[in-house]
Design a protein around this motif. Structure first.
Motif, PDB file in Angstrom:
ATOM      1  N   ASP A 117      -8.823 -11.585   1.829  1.00  0.00           N
ATOM      2  CA  ASP A 117      -8.048 -10.685   2.665  1.00  0.00           C
ATOM      3  C   ASP A 117      -6.564 -10.933   2.462  1.00  0.00           C
ATOM      4  OD1 ASP A 117      -6.972  -9.140   4.555  1.00  0.00           O
ATOM      5  OD2 ASP A 117      -7.832 -10.168   6.283  1.00  0.00           O
ATOM      6  N   PRO A 118      -5.878 -10.057   1.727  1.00  0.00           N
ATOM      7  CA  PRO A 118      -4.463 -10.305   1.467  1.00  0.00           C
ATOM      8  C   PRO A 118      -3.617 -10.146   2.730  1.00  0.00           C
ATOM      9  CG  PRO A 118      -5.107  -8.199   0.544  1.00  0.00           C
ATOM     10  CD  PRO A 118      -6.350  -8.821   1.115  1.00  0.00           C
ATOM     11  N   TYR A 119      -4.222  -9.593   3.789  1.00  0.00           N
ATOM     12  CA  TYR A 119      -3.466  -9.455   5.030  1.00  0.00           C
ATOM     13  C   TYR A 119      -3.558 -10.740   5.851  1.00  0.00           C
ATOM     14  CZ  TYR A 119      -3.364  -4.602   3.768  1.00  0.00           C
ATOM     15  OH  TYR A 119      -3.143  -3.441   3.084  1.00  0.00           O
ATOM     16  N   GLY A 120      -4.719 -11.339   5.831  1.00  0.00           N
ATOM     17  CA  GLY A 120      -4.943 -12.518   6.662  1.00  0.00           C
ATOM     18  C   GLY A 120      -4.468 -13.808   6.031  1.00  0.00           C
ATOM     19  N   SER A 121      -4.318 -13.824   4.709  1.00  0.00           N
ATOM     20  CA  SER A 121      -4.052 -15.110   4.078  1.00  0.00           C
ATOM     21  C   SER A 121      -2.565 -15.385   3.860  1.00  0.00           C
ATOM     22  CB  SER A 121      -4.808 -15.217   2.753  1.00  0.00           C
ATOM     23  OG  SER A 121      -4.452 -14.170   1.902  1.00  0.00           O
ATOM     24  N   LEU A 122      -1.698 -14.468   4.306  1.00  0.00           N
ATOM     25  CA  LEU A 122      -0.262 -14.724   4.190  1.00  0.00           C
ATOM     26  C   LEU A 122       0.337 -14.777   5.592  1.00  0.00           C
ATOM     27  CD1 LEU A 122       0.649 -12.185   1.350  1.00  0.00           C
ATOM     28  CD2 LEU A 122       0.067 -14.588   1.102  1.00  0.00           C
ATOM     29  N   ASN A 123       1.113 -15.805   5.874  1.00  0.00           N
ATOM     30  CA  ASN A 123       1.719 -15.942   7.188  1.00  0.00           C
ATOM     31  C   ASN A 123       2.780 -14.852   7.380  1.00  0.00           C
ATOM     32  OD1 ASN A 123       3.142 -16.714   9.453  1.00  0.00           O
ATOM     33  ND2 ASN A 123       2.880 -18.897   9.033  1.00  0.00           N
ATOM     34  N   PRO A 124       2.602 -13.990   8.399  1.00  0.00           N
ATOM     35  CA  PRO A 124       3.527 -12.863   8.553  1.00  0.00           C
ATOM     36  C   PRO A 124       4.946 -13.280   8.913  1.00  0.00           C
ATOM     37  CG  PRO A 124       2.020 -12.984  10.419  1.00  0.00           C
ATOM     38  CD  PRO A 124       1.544 -13.988   9.409  1.00  0.00           C
ATOM     39  N   ARG A 125       5.117 -14.520   9.383  1.00  0.00           N
ATOM     40  CA  ARG A 125       6.457 -14.948   9.798  1.00  0.00           C
ATOM     41  C   ARG A 125       7.218 -15.633   8.681  1.00  0.00           C
ATOM     42  NH1 ARG A 125       7.433 -16.675  15.212  1.00  0.00           N
ATOM     43  NH2 ARG A 125       6.557 -15.113  16.593  1.00  0.00           N
ATOM     44  N   HIS A 126       6.567 -15.831   7.554  1.00  0.00           N
ATOM     45  CA  HIS A 126       7.257 -16.494   6.442  1.00  0.00           C
ATOM     46  C   HIS A 126       7.648 -15.472   5.380  1.00  0.00           C
ATOM     47  CE1 HIS A 126       5.468 -20.748   7.261  1.00  0.00           C
ATOM     48  NE2 HIS A 126       6.263 -20.320   8.205  1.00  0.00           N
ATOM     49  N   THR A 127       8.747 -15.744   4.709  1.00  0.00           N
ATOM     50  CA  THR A 127       9.113 -14.876   3.596  1.00  0.00           C
ATOM     51  C   THR A 127       8.234 -15.212   2.403  1.00  0.00           C
ATOM     52  OG1 THR A 127      10.736 -16.417   2.762  1.00  0.00           O
ATOM     53  CG2 THR A 127      11.533 -14.752   4.316  1.00  0.00           C
ATOM     54  N   ILE A 128       8.237 -14.303   1.437  1.00  0.00           N
ATOM     55  CA  ILE A 128       7.440 -14.529   0.239  1.00  0.00           C
ATOM     56  C   ILE A 128       7.886 -15.829  -0.445  1.00  0.00           C
ATOM     57  CG2 ILE A 128       6.824 -13.531  -2.006  1.00  0.00           C
ATOM     58  CD1 ILE A 128       5.872 -12.137   0.701  1.00  0.00           C
ATOM     59  N   GLY A 129       9.199 -16.049  -0.429  1.00  0.00           N
ATOM     60  CA  GLY A 129       9.720 -17.271  -1.033  1.00  0.00           C
ATOM     61  C   GLY A 129       9.125 -18.517  -0.391  1.00  0.00           C
ATOM     62  N   THR A 130       9.092 -18.524   0.946  1.00  0.00           N
ATOM     63  CA  THR A 130       8.532 -19.677   1.655  1.00  0.00           C
ATOM     64  C   THR A 130       7.056 -19.849   1.328  1.00  0.00           C
ATOM     65  OG1 THR A 130       9.962 -18.921   3.428  1.00  0.00           O
ATOM     66  CG2 THR A 130       8.529 -20.786   3.910  1.00  0.00           C
ATOM     67  N   ILE A 131       6.337 -18.706   1.286  1.00  0.00           N
ATOM     68  CA  ILE A 131       4.895 -18.774   1.058  1.00  0.00           C
ATOM     69  C   ILE A 131       4.597 -19.331  -0.338  1.00  0.00           C
ATOM     70  CG2 ILE A 131       2.837 -17.349   0.698  1.00  0.00           C
ATOM     71  CD1 ILE A 131       3.945 -15.523   2.951  1.00  0.00           C
ATOM     72  N   PRO A 162      11.551 -10.448  -8.843  1.00  0.00           N
ATOM     73  CA  PRO A 162      12.116 -11.672  -8.264  1.00  0.00           C
ATOM     74  C   PRO A 162      12.913 -11.393  -6.990  1.00  0.00           C
ATOM     75  CG  PRO A 162      12.594 -11.550 -10.612  1.00  0.00           C
ATOM     76  CD  PRO A 162      11.982 -10.254 -10.234  1.00  0.00           C
ATOM     77  N   GLU A 163      13.382 -10.160  -6.832  1.00  0.00           N
ATOM     78  CA  GLU A 163      14.142  -9.857  -5.608  1.00  0.00           C
ATOM     79  C   GLU A 163      13.263  -9.868  -4.361  1.00  0.00           C
ATOM     80  OE1 GLU A 163      15.200  -6.551  -7.997  1.00  0.00           O
ATOM     81  OE2 GLU A 163      15.366  -8.489  -8.970  1.00  0.00           O
ATOM     82  N   HIS A 164      11.963  -9.892  -4.568  1.00  0.00           N
ATOM     83  CA  HIS A 164      11.070  -9.899  -3.406  1.00  0.00           C
ATOM     84  C   HIS A 164      11.090 -11.229  -2.666  1.00  0.00           C
ATOM     85  CE1 HIS A 164       8.600  -6.474  -5.415  1.00  0.00           C
ATOM     86  NE2 HIS A 164       9.587  -6.003  -4.682  1.00  0.00           N
ATOM     87  N   PHE A 165      11.835 -12.176  -3.183  1.00  0.00           N
ATOM     88  CA  PHE A 165      11.856 -13.540  -2.653  1.00  0.00           C
ATOM     89  C   PHE A 165      12.065 -13.589  -1.143  1.00  0.00           C
ATOM     90  CE2 PHE A 165      13.709 -17.718  -1.881  1.00  0.00           C
ATOM     91  CZ  PHE A 165      12.867 -18.527  -2.610  1.00  0.00           C
ATOM     92  N   ASN A 166      12.975 -12.784  -0.627  1.00  0.00           N
ATOM     93  CA  ASN A 166      13.327 -12.883   0.785  1.00  0.00           C
ATOM     94  C   ASN A 166      12.631 -11.854   1.668  1.00  0.00           C
ATOM     95  OD1 ASN A 166      15.052 -15.125   0.809  1.00  0.00           O
ATOM     96  ND2 ASN A 166      16.644 -13.888  -0.173  1.00  0.00           N
TER      97      ASN A 166
END
Lengths: 411, 364
Positions: A117-131, A162-166
């Motif tokens: 589940d790509p929705y459940g496995s990423l923390n919504p409060r973190h940026t992509i960079g953090t994840i 790469p701009e998706h980082f934040n």
């Protein structure tokens, strides 16, 4: 995929490569069912109930089965997200069965997981960079050129910018999120990636993008995949070898082509025949289809003997009483069945059908039954003719060293 | 399959007459728009199709292409919440000579469940967890038929038996959670069929199910259709399912129909680049070859800012093929490219057949 095909065809030469990357023996996971005030254990869900297999270096092992067959539990056991109740898991020669969290940590670099589940496995409060940089942080790894640069490289690797980082996960579509999950899994250059239904939440056109991406990454980084999926078409496309699970057991484990072209376990055959084929002309060939009756029995109290006997149209008395072992009947094709398809019967003396089998047989077309009878008879004849010269019995083990008899029945 | 081609003459592009059509179900220029804070979501934007009794129409498309919104519009389910203030619907939906878009909610309610019924994707959330399966079927029956509870219950048992639930007289008193996924879906089919509807809409009826159960359910739908002679709309993203069950296929993209035609045409002579994309991105279980899949690049469009012209143009590999002066911003209309086969694409017939035979077909 052409590369992987040759990889599967020719066994690796060097000594180190001959050892499988992951070896699993008698793996068991029972989830206890507790009841009452005292929380006494009254039973167990036998999610995984004694499975053996190995994953070779650089290959893709596909695991298929209906929901509730234990394939996801298996995935979580080999990544040690769950503690096995029994058996042994060996990763690259190290026993990891009961390692604690600290002990597993160094291994987490080598074994990573992609979730369904790509929705459940990423923390919504973190940026992509953090994840995506989390693995570096947790493992204390400082990649060359800094974490940020490495994360941006990873994002590019999986086809994101790469701009998706934040940005945050909600700004991405399902396919893009799955790519983020893949980037995170690949961050530490793992050797094995376990992917639990990596594409089933995605649309067809996006699914193809992700399948191709995983394919490319395997070639590029020499990854070993264990792909758990219920979609048999996807599994056929991506896997070198395939394990079919039913009620916590592996019923068949074979090379892709052998499995899809000449399945030996009746369950595999039924499963394959049930897949709707995107070809309207094939609709007339409905007789090929095997309809299974009812649902998968409960894993709390699985049927005795062969677990498939309650739905199998070939089941006889021995299926009810004796559990068939998973044996290599043909090179590269291991099957747990007393009466395999496309091969000599393993228990020819046992001919009385169970009532369940009689009911099930009503749902199976005449052609399938006739074909099954013909192939097994043919195989028996060949097996016996060869056996007579060598004076060996036609029982189980003997047939494994006669590849010729098996192969001829494919046609 | 053979009688399909014969009946083909009756179907063509609908004329905007406003008069009742001869076909059983006809949708004309249906638009369903939802105003939101971010803008107008054009979920369905000018959709037309016809369906005859005893036939099955498969609607395929990605998530967000408007397939489910279409089915809910036919069922009149968009106007239930908030008295329909948050939806703008236009166009015509003719069911057996009755127009539904302009009809009053009461009129639609009388038809819903009796003349048209729906099977939902997720039977666990579509059924009420608090009532027994039998109760829910009985309710659906008694709303439209003036019968006592006992008769209705008998009818419920009869239908549960028909859809293949073992021991129906006992299971009728079970709660939905006591059923397995496949049984729940069967129970929902029983509920949908309790009033012998003439139109059955199945929205992803097998997506949540395992293949073995999916095969059972598809067989059941097919048998029941033969028995009751109803028209069926099956909505799915699985091309295998439509190949199995549909007579006609409608491919949706960005709220519009990009291609529509008999099942054989769509699979063997598809003419829209998006349909090619769908066929190319699908792994095939019946083929040994495992070359790379040919995915559609990019992402599905946002329904708020649907690309101008053909909604597919940003992802279309053939968008730059010269089309005789037609610009990208011009919207292609559905054109007939073969018998009962329509496509909305600016590519000329020659380019299309050349691309299909030379570039696409050999790779599939």
């Amino acid at each position: 995929m052409s590369e992987t095909e040759t990889r599967a065809g020719t066994p690796a030469v060097t000594n180190d490569d001959e050892k499988p990357l992951l070896r699993v023996e008698g793996l068991v996971k029972h989830f206890p069912i507790k009841k009452g005030l005292l929380q006494r254990q009254v039973g167990a869900v036998k999610a995984v109930d004694g499975i053996d297999f190995e994953v070779r270096r650089g290959e893709t092992l596909g695991v298929v089965g209906e929901s509730g067959c234990g394939k996801s539990t298996m995935g979580r056991l080999i990544t040690r997200l769950l503690e096995p109740s029994g058996g042994k898991i060996e990763f690259d020669g190290t026993d990891i069965t009961h390692l604690n969290t600290g002990g597993m940590r160094p291994l987490r670099r080598d074994v990573q997981m992609i979730f369904q589940d790509p929705y459940g496995s990423l923390n919504p409060r973190h940026t992509i960079g953090t994840i995506v940089s989390a693995p570096f942080r947790l493992q204390g790894v400082e990649p060359e050129g800094g974490v940020k640069k490495e994360v941006q490289r990873l994002l590019e690797l999986v086809g994101l910018s790469p701009e998706h980082f934040n940005r945050y996960p909600h700004e991405f579509s399902g396919g893009q999120r799955q790519r983020i999950g893949i980037a995170r899994a690949l961050a530490l250059k793992p050797r094995m990636v376990v992917a639990d239904e990596p594409v089933s939440a995605l649309d067809v056109s996006i699914q193809a993008q992700v399948v191709n991406l995983m394919d490319d990454l395997q070639d590029e980084l020499g990854l070993t995949y264990v792909i758990i999926a219920h979609d048999l078409s996807v599994v056929r496309h991506v896997s070198d070898r395939i394990a079919v699970m039913y009620l916590g057991k592996i019923v068949e484990l074979a090379d892709r082509n052998a499995l899809y072209e000449a399945p030996m376990h009746p369950y595999t055959k039924a499963l394959l025949s049930a897949v709707p084929i995107p070809d309207p002309k094939r609709r007339t060939a409905k007789s090929e289809r095997i309809l299974l009756k009812g649902d998968v029995p409960s894993p709390i109290a699985p049927p005795s003997g062969c677990r498939f006997h309650t739905r199998c149209w070939k089941a006889t008395e021995i299926c009810r009483t004796t559990e068939p072992p998973l044996i290599e009947l043909r090179p590269g094709q291991r099957v747990a069945c007393h009466h395999p398809e496309n091969f000599a019967d393993q228990a020819p003396q046992d001919t009385v059908l169970l009532t369940a089998a009689k009911e099930a047989a009503e749902l199976v077309s005449e052609e399938v039954l006739a074909e099954a009878a013909a192939t097994s008879e043919e195989a028996v004849e060949e097996a016996t003719s060869e056996a007579s010269s060598e004076e060996t019995s036609s029982e189980g083990s003997a047939s494994s060293d006669k590849p010729s008899s098996g192969e001829s029945t494919d046609k | 399959m053979t009688d399909l081609t014969k009946s083909g003459a009756a179907v063509g592009e609908p004329a905007r007459t406003g008069a009742a059509p001869e076909t059983f179900l006809e949708v004309r220029d249906l638009k369903v728009h939802f105003p939101t804070d971010d803008g107008l979501v054009k979920s369905v934007d000018g959709l037309s199709f016809q369906l005859e009794k005893g036939k099955t129409l498969g609607i395929v498309g990605e998530s967000g292409s408007g397939k489910s919104v279409t089915s809910l519009a036919i069922m009149g389910l968009h106007r239930l919440g908030n008295r329909g203030k948050n939806v703008r619907m236009s166009g015509e939906i003719w069911l057996d000579g009755k127009e539904l878009v302009a009809a009053s909610p009461d009129e639609v309610r009388r038809l819903r469940g009796r003349d048209m019924a729906m099977i939902f994707q997720d039977p666990l959330s579509a059924m009420h967890p608090y009532y027994t399966v039998g109760n829910q079927i009985v309710e659906a029956y008694r709303v439209h038929n003036d019968v006592d509870k006992k008769t209705a219950r008998k009818r419920a048992v009869e239908l549960l038996d028909r859809v293949g639930i073992p021991e129906p007289d006992k299971r009728v008193d079970s709660y939905p959670h006591e059923f397995s996924g496949g049984m729940r879906q069967r129970a929902m089919i029983a509920m949908a069929l309790v009033n012998n509807p003439e139109l059955l809409i199945a929205d992803e009826p097998t997506t949540a199910l395992d293949v073995t159960v999916q095969a059972q359910i598809l067989d059941l739908i097919r048998d029941l259709q033969k028995e009751f002679g109803s028209a069926v709309i099956i909505i799915t993203h699985d091309l295998g399912v439509v190949a199995e069950i549909a007579d006609d296929i409608l491919v949706m993209y960005g709220g519009r129909c990009v291609e529509r035609g008999p099942v054989d045409k769509i699979f063997y002579e598809p003419s829209h680049p998006y349909t090619w994309g769908l066929l190319g991105s699908m792994p095939r279980i019946d083929r040994a070859q495992t070359e790379r899949l040919i995915p559609v690049k990019g992402q599905p469009p946002s329904l708020i800012n649907v690309p101008s012209g053909c909604a597919f143009n940003p992802r279309c590999p053939y968008a730059d093929v010269p089309k005789g002066g037609i610009t990208r911003t011009e919207r292609p209309e559905l054109r007939e490219v073969g018998s009962r086969h329509f496509t909305a694409c600016h590519l000329s017939q020659e380019d299309r057949s050349r691309i299909w035979t030379e570039e696409i077909a050999p790779k599939l």
